[in-house]
Write a protein that holds these residues in place. Sequence first.
Motif, PDB file in Angstrom:
ATOM      1  N   MET A 124      19.548  73.693 143.055  1.00 51.50           N
ATOM      2  CA  MET A 124      20.487  72.769 143.682  1.00 51.50           C
ATOM      3  C   MET A 124      19.958  72.287 145.029  1.00 51.50           C
ATOM      4  O   MET A 124      19.420  73.082 145.803  1.00 51.50           O
ATOM      5  CB  MET A 124      21.833  73.475 143.874  1.00 51.50           C
ATOM      6  CG  MET A 124      23.036  72.572 143.830  1.00 51.50           C
ATOM      7  SD  MET A 124      24.554  73.555 143.953  1.00 51.50           S
ATOM      8  CE  MET A 124      24.576  74.339 142.335  1.00 51.50           C
ATOM      9  N   VAL A 125      20.085  70.993 145.295  1.00 49.52           N
ATOM     10  CA  VAL A 125      19.630  70.441 146.573  1.00 49.52           C
ATOM     11  C   VAL A 125      20.790  69.782 147.299  1.00 49.52           C
ATOM     12  O   VAL A 125      21.745  69.276 146.685  1.00 49.52           O
ATOM     13  CB  VAL A 125      18.485  69.433 146.381  1.00 49.52           C
ATOM     14  CG1 VAL A 125      17.259  70.122 145.802  1.00 49.52           C
ATOM     15  CG2 VAL A 125      18.901  68.267 145.497  1.00 49.52           C
ATOM     16  N   ASP A 126      20.702  69.779 148.608  1.00 48.36           N
ATOM     17  CA  ASP A 126      21.726  69.169 149.455  1.00 48.36           C
ATOM     18  C   ASP A 126      21.537  67.657 149.469  1.00 48.36           C
ATOM     19  O   ASP A 126      20.470  67.124 149.120  1.00 48.36           O
ATOM     20  CB  ASP A 126      21.616  69.721 150.875  1.00 48.36           C
ATOM     21  CG  ASP A 126      22.900  69.551 151.684  1.00 48.36           C
ATOM     22  OD1 ASP A 126      23.907  69.063 151.130  1.00 48.36           O
ATOM     23  OD2 ASP A 126      22.898  69.930 152.881  1.00 48.36           O
ATOM     24  N   VAL A 127      22.588  66.953 149.892  1.00 48.60           N
ATOM     25  CA  VAL A 127      22.492  65.511 150.085  1.00 48.60           C
ATOM     26  C   VAL A 127      21.947  65.235 151.481  1.00 48.60           C
ATOM     27  O   VAL A 127      21.880  66.124 152.334  1.00 48.60           O
ATOM     28  CB  VAL A 127      23.862  64.831 149.890  1.00 48.60           C
ATOM     29  CG1 VAL A 127      24.339  65.017 148.462  1.00 48.60           C
ATOM     30  CG2 VAL A 127      24.895  65.363 150.884  1.00 48.60           C
ATOM     31  N   ALA A 128      21.574  63.989 151.728  1.00 43.32           N
ATOM     32  CA  ALA A 128      21.110  63.600 153.057  1.00 43.32           C
ATOM     33  C   ALA A 128      22.290  63.564 154.023  1.00 43.32           C
ATOM     34  O   ALA A 128      23.440  63.372 153.607  1.00 43.32           O
ATOM     35  CB  ALA A 128      20.442  62.232 152.987  1.00 43.32           C
ATOM     36  N   PRO A 154      20.978  62.998 147.507  1.00 37.86           N
ATOM     37  CA  PRO A 154      19.778  63.611 148.093  1.00 37.86           C
ATOM     38  C   PRO A 154      18.684  62.566 148.295  1.00 37.86           C
ATOM     39  O   PRO A 154      18.607  61.569 147.576  1.00 37.86           O
ATOM     40  CB  PRO A 154      19.346  64.638 147.046  1.00 37.86           C
ATOM     41  CG  PRO A 154      20.512  64.780 146.107  1.00 37.86           C
ATOM     42  CD  PRO A 154      21.223  63.471 146.135  1.00 37.86           C
ATOM     43  N   THR A 155      17.812  62.826 149.252  1.00 33.43           N
ATOM     44  CA  THR A 155      16.618  62.009 149.403  1.00 33.43           C
ATOM     45  C   THR A 155      15.578  62.455 148.387  1.00 33.43           C
ATOM     46  O   THR A 155      15.661  63.555 147.808  1.00 33.43           O
ATOM     47  CB  THR A 155      16.028  62.148 150.805  1.00 33.43           C
ATOM     48  OG1 THR A 155      15.609  63.511 150.993  1.00 33.43           O
ATOM     49  CG2 THR A 155      17.053  61.775 151.877  1.00 33.43           C
ATOM     50  N   VAL A 156      14.579  61.625 148.191  1.00 34.89           N
ATOM     51  CA  VAL A 156      13.473  62.013 147.317  1.00 34.89           C
ATOM     52  C   VAL A 156      12.781  63.245 147.878  1.00 34.89           C
ATOM     53  O   VAL A 156      12.344  64.125 147.121  1.00 34.89           O
ATOM     54  CB  VAL A 156      12.485  60.838 147.156  1.00 34.89           C
ATOM     55  CG1 VAL A 156      11.214  61.296 146.437  1.00 34.89           C
ATOM     56  CG2 VAL A 156      13.146  59.704 146.388  1.00 34.89           C
ATOM     57  N   GLN A 157      12.707  63.343 149.206  1.00 30.60           N
ATOM     58  CA  GLN A 157      12.054  64.494 149.811  1.00 30.60           C
ATOM     59  C   GLN A 157      12.796  65.787 149.491  1.00 30.60           C
ATOM     60  O   GLN A 157      12.172  66.834 149.289  1.00 30.60           O
ATOM     61  CB  GLN A 157      11.944  64.312 151.321  1.00 30.60           C
ATOM     62  CG  GLN A 157      10.999  65.313 151.990  1.00 30.60           C
ATOM     63  CD  GLN A 157       9.590  65.247 151.433  1.00 30.60           C
ATOM     64  OE1 GLN A 157       8.996  64.171 151.351  1.00 30.60           O
ATOM     65  NE2 GLN A 157       9.045  66.393 151.030  1.00 30.60           N
ATOM     66  N   GLU A 158      14.126  65.735 149.450  1.00 33.88           N
ATOM     67  CA  GLU A 158      14.905  66.920 149.071  1.00 33.88           C
ATOM     68  C   GLU A 158      14.532  67.381 147.664  1.00 33.88           C
ATOM     69  O   GLU A 158      14.344  68.579 147.412  1.00 33.88           O
ATOM     70  CB  GLU A 158      16.403  66.628 149.155  1.00 33.88           C
ATOM     71  CG  GLU A 158      16.959  66.532 150.569  1.00 33.88           C
ATOM     72  CD  GLU A 158      17.083  67.893 151.234  1.00 33.88           C
ATOM     73  OE1 GLU A 158      16.932  68.931 150.545  1.00 33.88           O
ATOM     74  OE2 GLU A 158      17.304  67.924 152.452  1.00 33.88           O
ATOM     75  N   PHE A 159      14.436  66.417 146.747  1.00 34.99           N
ATOM     76  CA  PHE A 159      14.014  66.774 145.387  1.00 34.99           C
ATOM     77  C   PHE A 159      12.589  67.327 145.398  1.00 34.99           C
ATOM     78  O   PHE A 159      12.294  68.348 144.763  1.00 34.99           O
ATOM     79  CB  PHE A 159      14.095  65.559 144.469  1.00 34.99           C
ATOM     80  CG  PHE A 159      15.489  65.183 144.058  1.00 34.99           C
ATOM     81  CD1 PHE A 159      16.291  66.069 143.353  1.00 34.99           C
ATOM     82  CD2 PHE A 159      16.001  63.934 144.363  1.00 34.99           C
ATOM     83  CE1 PHE A 159      17.574  65.728 142.960  1.00 34.99           C
ATOM     84  CE2 PHE A 159      17.284  63.574 143.973  1.00 34.99           C
ATOM     85  CZ  PHE A 159      18.075  64.470 143.277  1.00 34.99           C
ATOM     86  N   ALA A 160      11.703  66.653 146.121  1.00 35.04           N
ATOM     87  CA  ALA A 160      10.299  67.061 146.135  1.00 35.04           C
ATOM     88  C   ALA A 160      10.130  68.470 146.675  1.00 35.04           C
ATOM     89  O   ALA A 160       9.319  69.257 146.148  1.00 35.04           O
ATOM     90  CB  ALA A 160       9.486  66.074 146.979  1.00 35.04           C
TER      91      ALA A 160
END
Length: 423
Positions: A121-125, A131-137
């Motif tokens: 799970m990733v946070d949103v910006a 989420p940003t692409v960087q969060e996914f990356a």
Amino acid sequence: MLTPLPEFLARITCSNTKYLIGAVMQIPFSPPDITQSDIDAVVAALQSGWITSGPTGEEFRHALTEYCQSQDTLLVNSATAALETALRFLGIGPGDEVIVPAYTYTASAAVIAHVGAQIVMVDVAPGSYFPTVQEFANAITERTKAIITVDLAGVPYDATELLAYLENNKAQFRPNNPVQEQIGRIAYISDGAHSLGAQLQGVPTGNIADFTAFSFHAVKNLTTAEGGALTWRTGLPLASDEILRTTRMLTLHGQSKSALEKSKAGSWEYDIEFLGYKMNMPDITAALGLSQLKRYPQMLAHRKNSVAHYDNALLPLGYGSLSHTGSNWESSRHLYLLDRPGWTVDERNSFIVKLAEAGISANVHYKPLPLLSAYQRLGFQIANYPNAYAQYEKVLSLPLHTKLTERELVYITDTISALTPSV
């Protein structure tokens, strides 16, 4: 402190006097929009003698494919089934990881657990629902096999940068099976439950991600009462007929022939190629969806006008809202998310109660997944997703549907205007 109901209703003004001052209207959050044409279509399906998956579903499937400009479409009984079918087609299971946003409904993530994979799970910006692409990356490992993005409220996730990142980092991908090898990178799945009719750079949702799941639940822009669809984009490096054959079997017990195929003279014989599931859409509900799709552009136009009214009336009062249009994208306007900077959860909830006392049904989309018991038991903690929580505590969803009248819209925004000085 909020103003008592009788007092703030007395303060509502309406220059064209479309309703009596102080009168309480009853405005539901999202009732289905069912016309006589819809009813006639369902009756015709009932009278046809074919009510399970059959010719009407095939017509709806092809119409959806044309509408989305995608490669092909599979009809299923929910968007959840569509997401799960995509994961199973990709051969994702135990030992694999799939990344998903924390700010979404449980269906986006639960399907990962359904197939035995690990939810990442990733946070949103900050200040965003995405989420940003960087969060996914940052969350990608050698075990990552798919990323699921969410088109919250009908806003298409800006997939251009994400797809470019996945393409540019193919060398790090570790495929587990021939399907994954053919795709050659982490698969991109879109939870498009809200976004049928949205576009990114002129491309409709359904033809952006590798696979897109749509929902036709009773509260969605287009409904089949319960139902969903899985589409896949043009240019996917897989044989489309094989995708359709395999995904269809996944939703029909692994059976090699559909009921429609078996109905042809002398074609009764079939095989069970693997132990599949039962998630198909019957023709009764497909008939409703096909009927609604024929007037869907008009339904989207109604939503666009309603969003414009909300924005024009409420943004000058200091509220914020999730934008539904940009320089290169257009939303399907499934939800109207209204937020108030500085609201706490208790203040937001009290405001929803006051709206309810005025006959206006409001909702919250969504509680971030780490706030829910099932995900807490998996080890997720909301403290690790501060941006998602910050969005959640200040937001509510206003009624947005195609049965909303101008009179009701004015009543809603005048009620909010009367409440606002006391917020």
